[in-house]
Design a protein around this motif. Structure first.
Motif, PDB file in Angstrom:
ATOM      1  N   ARG A  96       0.832  -1.216   0.000  1.00 55.42           N
ATOM      2  CA  ARG A  96       0.000   0.000   0.000  1.00 55.42           C
ATOM      3  C   ARG A  96       0.864   1.263   0.000  1.00 55.42           C
ATOM      4  NH1 ARG A  96      -5.423  -0.931   1.521  1.00 55.42           N
ATOM      5  NH2 ARG A  96      -5.566   1.177   2.406  1.00 55.42           N
ATOM      6  N   TYR A  97       2.045   1.175   0.671  1.00 50.95           N
ATOM      7  CA  TYR A  97       2.937   2.337   0.674  1.00 50.95           C
ATOM      8  C   TYR A  97       3.488   2.608  -0.725  1.00 50.95           C
ATOM      9  CZ  TYR A  97       7.212   5.007   1.414  1.00 50.95           C
ATOM     10  OH  TYR A  97       8.227   5.936   1.319  1.00 50.95           O
ATOM     11  N   GLY A 154     -10.663   0.278   2.488  1.00 50.29           N
ATOM     12  CA  GLY A 154     -10.468   1.683   2.774  1.00 50.29           C
ATOM     13  C   GLY A 154     -11.542   2.304   3.628  1.00 50.29           C
ATOM     14  N   ARG A 163      -0.874   4.595  -1.035  1.00 50.90           N
ATOM     15  CA  ARG A 163      -2.096   4.583  -0.233  1.00 50.90           C
ATOM     16  C   ARG A 163      -1.809   4.619   1.269  1.00 50.90           C
ATOM     17  NH1 ARG A 163      -5.550  -0.334  -2.480  1.00 50.90           N
ATOM     18  NH2 ARG A 163      -7.019   0.530  -0.961  1.00 50.90           N
ATOM     19  N   GLU A 164      -0.522   4.521   1.664  1.00 46.12           N
ATOM     20  CA  GLU A 164      -0.122   4.638   3.071  1.00 46.12           C
ATOM     21  C   GLU A 164       1.151   5.465   3.141  1.00 46.12           C
ATOM     22  OE1 GLU A 164      -1.324   4.164   5.871  1.00 46.12           O
ATOM     23  OE2 GLU A 164      -3.004   2.790   5.560  1.00 46.12           O
TER      24      GLU A 164
END
Length: 426
Positions: free
Chosen positions: A169-170, A378, A174-175
């Motif tokens: 996700r990073y 999410g 998204r993070e």
């Protein structure tokens, strides 16, 4: 043929370390049997009991007749000029002696020794209770260590998967980096706990080996499960009745009774002693076997008149000892009552705490399952998801600790009752 032999030797050399380090799986009943047979504290207490039984037999022997056989050969002569030899004297005889009356002093001393045997029997029961508690505690700690290793491994695997998810996700944007670093820290902590649990497992095995009475350490593994027994409704027992049966109280009571008999024996020391004595034998000069027969029978009377106050001093000392033993019985009973009520409370609290922790664990599992799906879609933030994950890990550990605490609390309650290695689990 040679290749087969070489292969067999190589295979044996490969498997030998595994064979030597193979785990030995033991059940609770097997541990009890081994400790009962091998524990040094029990062996020492049994030896003291046998010594007390021997003392009882010795004290009772004065009430039975005593028999003795004597024989002699005497020869001599005259000192000086012209000394001539004297005739030799041959003799042998058998003597019997029986106590008829001594104010029951010997009987009281025998009874005091019998109470000492009871005290040693109770002491052995107390040692058995202590050994059982130590053994049960060590057994519980090893089972807990085994399950902690498995639980820590599961948590580490879950943390590893979470770290991979956050990394993806990073990279996808998204993070943020803080979430990734937190996931990596959680993974590092989980890996540390796996190593810590493994070291705890080694220590728990050594402690159980000592509790079994083994000198050498071995890779033990125990059978059992903290969730195998469901806590039931706890009803308060009769603490007074249980306290009276406690080995410590029974031992103190027997010691008090022995002091009472010793006082009675000391008071009987002022009584005269009457014995029946008889003997039969033969004696003769220069001839063997002797031909002259000697028969004797009569009574022997011993009357104490004055011992410089020793008799009164013994009575005073015995009376003071009895007073002290009576006070020790009351003090011991109060201590046991307090201990019983405290151990019962801890046992009931532990049973109810396990039920509560099971509910928390079920709720944490359910919340974690829902949160995983929400985070993937999410619907919740990373911070909220991490809190739920941490709560799941804590709930699993708390439930495991609650199960171990229940077993320890139960072992303490059984020890307080005086239950030894023969105690059957409720």
């Amino acid at each position: 043929m040679k290749r087969a032999i070489v292969f067999s030797v190589l295979l044996f050399m490969v498997l030998l370390p595994a064979m030597l380090n193979a785990e030995e799986t033991v059940s609770w009943s097997e541990c009890v049997r081994e400790a009962r047979a091998s524990h040094p504290d029990l062996a020492s207490s049994r030896a003291l009991l046998r010594q007390a039984e021997a003392d009882r037999s010795l004290a009772g022997s004065t009430l039975f007749p005593s028999l003795g056989v004597t024989g002699s050969y005497l020869t001599g002569g005259t000192v000086g000029s012209g000394a001539s030899g004297a005739p030799s004297l041959f003799s042998y005889s058998m003597t019997a002696r029986q106590l008829l009356y001594d104010g029951r002093k010997s009987a009281k001393l025998r009874d005091a020794s019998a109470e000492s045997v009871k005290a040693r029997e109770s002491s052995l029961a107390g040692v058995s209770a202590d050994v059982r508690f130590v053994l049960r505690s060590a057994f519980t700690e090893l089972l807990k260590a085994q399950e902690m290793v498995a639980l820590s491994s599961d948590i580490a695997l879950r943390r590893k998967n979470n770290a991979r998810l956050i990394a993806l996700r990073y990279r996808a944007g998204r993070e943020h980096i803080g979430s990734l670093r937190r996931a990596e820290a959680d993974l590092a902590a989980a890996e540390f706990e796996v190593a810590q649990a493994s070291r705890g497992l080694v220590l728990a095995r050594s402690v159980l080996s000592s509790a079994l009475g083994r000198r050498e350490r071995s890779p033990l593994r125990v059978e059992g499960s903290f969730t195998a027994r469901v806590p039931g409704v706890a009803t308060a027992p009769d603490f007074q009745a249980i306290a009276r049966r406690n080995p410590l109280v029974v031992e103190l009571d027997a010691v008090r009774n022995a002091a009472g008999y010793s006082l009675a024996a000391a008071e009987s020391a002022f009584s005269p002693e009457l014995y029946l004595r008889s003997s039969a034998g033969r004696s003769d000069i220069s001839d063997w076997p002797p031909e002259n027969v000697s028969l004797q029978a009569g009574v022997e009377l011993v009357v104490p008149i004055y011992e410089g106050g020793a008799g009164r001093a013994r009575v005073a000392g015995a009376r003071a000892e009895l007073t002290g033993k009576e006070a020790a019985v009351e003090s011991g009973l109060l201590q046991v009552l307090d201990m019983l009520e405290a151990r019962w409370k801890q046992f009931v609290d532990a049973r109810e705490r396990l039920t509560v922790q099971k509910k928390y664990l079920d709720a944490a599992v359910e919340r974690s399952s829902i949160a995983d799906a929400q985070y993937s879609n999410g619907l919740i933030s990373f911070d909220d998801w991490v809190i739920i994950e941490d709560n799941l890990v804590s709930s699993k550990k708390d439930f495991l600790n609650a199960g171990g605490d229940l077993w320890i609390a139960e072992a303490q309650w059984i020890q307080a009752k005086g239950g030894g290695l023969d105690e059957v689990m409720d």
